[in-house]
Design an enzyme around this catalytic site. Sequence first.
Site, PDB file in Angstrom:
ATOM      1  N   LYS A   1     -11.100  -3.873  -3.348  1.00  0.00           N
ATOM      2  CA  LYS A   1     -12.144  -2.839  -3.398  1.00  0.00           C
ATOM      3  C   LYS A   1     -11.667  -1.617  -4.161  1.00  0.00           C
ATOM      4  O   LYS A   1     -12.446  -0.903  -4.740  1.00  0.00           O
ATOM      5  CB  LYS A   1     -12.432  -2.298  -1.989  1.00  0.00           C
TER       6      LYS A   1
ATOM      7  N   LYS B   1       0.824  -1.212   0.000  1.00  0.00           N
ATOM      8  CA  LYS B   1       0.000   0.000   0.000  1.00  0.00           C
ATOM      9  C   LYS B   1       0.855   1.258   0.000  1.00  0.00           C
ATOM     10  O   LYS B   1       0.505   2.241  -0.649  1.00  0.00           O
ATOM     11  CB  LYS B   1      -0.955   0.005   1.208  1.00  0.00           C
TER      12      LYS B   1
ATOM     13  N   LYS C   1      -4.416  -9.893  -5.907  1.00  0.00           N
ATOM     14  CA  LYS C   1      -5.719 -10.188  -5.293  1.00  0.00           C
ATOM     15  C   LYS C   1      -6.791  -9.195  -5.764  1.00  0.00           C
ATOM     16  O   LYS C   1      -6.471  -8.051  -6.102  1.00  0.00           O
ATOM     17  CB  LYS C   1      -5.611 -10.224  -3.768  1.00  0.00           C
TER      18      LYS C   1
HETATM   19  P1  TYM Z   1     -10.328  -5.633   4.252  1.00  0.00           P
HETATM   20  O1  TYM Z   1     -11.330  -4.569   4.450  1.00  0.00           O
HETATM   21  O2  TYM Z   1      -9.236  -5.399   3.267  1.00  0.00           O
HETATM   22  O3  TYM Z   1     -11.029  -6.979   3.858  1.00  0.00           O
HETATM   23  C1  TYM Z   1     -12.085  -7.508   4.629  1.00  0.00           C
HETATM   24  C2  TYM Z   1     -12.039  -9.013   4.629  1.00  0.00           C
HETATM   25  O4  TYM Z   1     -12.095  -9.506   3.284  1.00  0.00           O
HETATM   26  C3  TYM Z   1     -10.978 -10.364   3.038  1.00  0.00           C
HETATM   27  N1  TYM Z   1     -10.527 -10.163   1.660  1.00  0.00           N
HETATM   28  C4  TYM Z   1     -10.417 -11.144   0.779  1.00  0.00           C
HETATM   29  N2  TYM Z   1     -10.666 -12.461   0.857  1.00  0.00           N
HETATM   30  C5  TYM Z   1     -10.485 -13.203  -0.260  1.00  0.00           C
HETATM   31  N3  TYM Z   1     -10.036 -12.680  -1.432  1.00  0.00           N
HETATM   32  C6  TYM Z   1      -9.771 -11.363  -1.559  1.00  0.00           C
HETATM   33  N4  TYM Z   1      -9.341 -10.859  -2.713  1.00  0.00           N
HETATM   34  C7  TYM Z   1      -9.955 -10.533  -0.416  1.00  0.00           C
HETATM   35  N5  TYM Z   1      -9.793  -9.203  -0.185  1.00  0.00           N
HETATM   36  C8  TYM Z   1     -10.147  -9.004   1.088  1.00  0.00           C
HETATM   37  C9  TYM Z   1      -9.912  -9.921   4.030  1.00  0.00           C
HETATM   38  O5  TYM Z   1      -8.968 -10.940   4.264  1.00  0.00           O
HETATM   39  C10 TYM Z   1     -10.746  -9.573   5.239  1.00  0.00           C
HETATM   40  O6  TYM Z   1     -11.033 -10.734   5.978  1.00  0.00           O
HETATM   41  N6  TYM Z   1      -7.261  -5.284   8.173  1.00  0.00           N
HETATM   42  C11 TYM Z   1      -8.535  -5.770   7.732  1.00  0.00           C
HETATM   43  C12 TYM Z   1      -9.707  -5.265   8.540  1.00  0.00           C
HETATM   44  C13 TYM Z   1      -9.579  -5.449  10.007  1.00  0.00           C
HETATM   45  C14 TYM Z   1      -9.764  -6.659  10.732  1.00  0.00           C
HETATM   46  C15 TYM Z   1      -9.588  -6.316  12.100  1.00  0.00           C
HETATM   47  C16 TYM Z   1     -10.069  -7.957  10.352  1.00  0.00           C
HETATM   48  C17 TYM Z   1      -9.293  -4.478  10.915  1.00  0.00           C
HETATM   49  N7  TYM Z   1      -9.306  -5.002  12.170  1.00  0.00           N
HETATM   50  C18 TYM Z   1      -9.689  -7.274  13.106  1.00  0.00           C
HETATM   51  C19 TYM Z   1     -10.177  -8.920  11.377  1.00  0.00           C
HETATM   52  C20 TYM Z   1      -9.985  -8.564  12.706  1.00  0.00           C
HETATM   53  C21 TYM Z   1      -8.751  -5.342   6.287  1.00  0.00           C
HETATM   54  O7  TYM Z   1      -8.167  -4.401   5.817  1.00  0.00           O
HETATM   55  O8  TYM Z   1      -9.696  -6.050   5.648  1.00  0.00           O
END
Ligand code: TYM
Length: 333
Positions: free
Chosen positions: A197, A113, A194
């Site tokens: 969003k 990032k 990957k």
């Molecule tokens: P974020 O918002 O990027 O993504 C949310 C969830 O979606 C999953 N994900 C994916 N799974 C499969 N294929 C993909 N291409 C893909 N892109 C995203 C992510 O693995 C995630 O489970 N840091 C985290 C948010 C967060 C969090 C937490 C998660 C903040 N605090 C505490 C768990 C526990 C994030 O940026 O997710």
Amino acid sequence: MAKPIIFSGIQPSGRLMLGNYLGALKNWVNLQKDYDCLYCLVDLHAITLPQDPKELRERSYEGLAVYLAAGIDPAKNILFLQSHAPQHAELGWMLTCHTYMGELSRMTQYKDKSAKQKNIGVGLFTYPSLMAADILLYQTNLVPVGQDQKQHLELARDLAQRMNNLYGPLFKVPEVYIPPVGAKIMSLQAPTAKMSKSDPDPNATVFLSDGDKEIEKKLKRAVTDSGSEIVFAPDDEEKAGVTNLISIQAAITGRKPDEIVASYAGKQYGHLKVDTAEIVVQCIKPVREKYQALLDDKGELDRILARGAEAARERAETTLAKVKDALGFVARH
Ligand code: TYM
């Protein structure tokens, strides 16, 4: 007996997409029966990269509407916004002070990032400590996430152990739950990266708000390779596009990848794309339709968030008070 605790979250930094659904949300829905779940919209994390305030607010409501539309029951689970529970930021700071520069420098998500930014906010670097706070505040047993969060989860576990060793038992050491299929859905246009969003190429990502025609168009244009062999080969970059389509089908239908591959004997990429489009359309359609109706009633969404915040704050405060005491902060009398 009390059910084990789950915490997970999604950033409202963009519209939720197929990867979020298959890697996280779909599993959250299944896990809610057997666990005591807190599902958060992590808006404090979203501002680690520049956000348009109006869009952030809208995306936060949209995120909640998607959680509900996917089948998460607000009466049985705690659904809330991270910024509504200030304990996250407080514990986040305390954990930041116990996290090593080297640990954060090794984070691949930070490297990816930050490479795309001209000016890098410090919050992007310290983000994993805040994420650890999210999890540890609730004495979480299990964290269901996609593959890309594994490294962050390892830090959360290390921090829990470090704090427990320094100050006595404060935190449960959480386990990670990564689904066997669907944990890494790839971009439809560059299938070695990957799905995201925030991908600038709109054809790379299937959003949960996309209409049927849009989904069909994106899947028909999905990049495959110059060959013709339909295989499931996660370690072969050449076959990343085809493997991704099989993974998407497997994650949605629950069928084994090998079984799906066998059903395409003698068929071509065109068949695979058309079928995958149909499966994705059928998966997303009910979520999209419910989500649009839910989004029209912001009053109800606000009520759900208020209830969630109250429940989350109460639990978070119990842990935070213990941590403050252990660190030597004078109690407010
Ligand atoms: P974020 O918002 O990027 O993504 C949310 C969830 O979606 C999953 N994900 C994916 N799974 C499969 N294929 C993909 N291409 C893909 N892109 C995203 C992510 O693995 C995630 O489970 N840091 C985290 C948010 C967060 C969090 C937490 C998660 C903040 N605090 C505490 C768990 C526990 C994030 O940026 O997710």
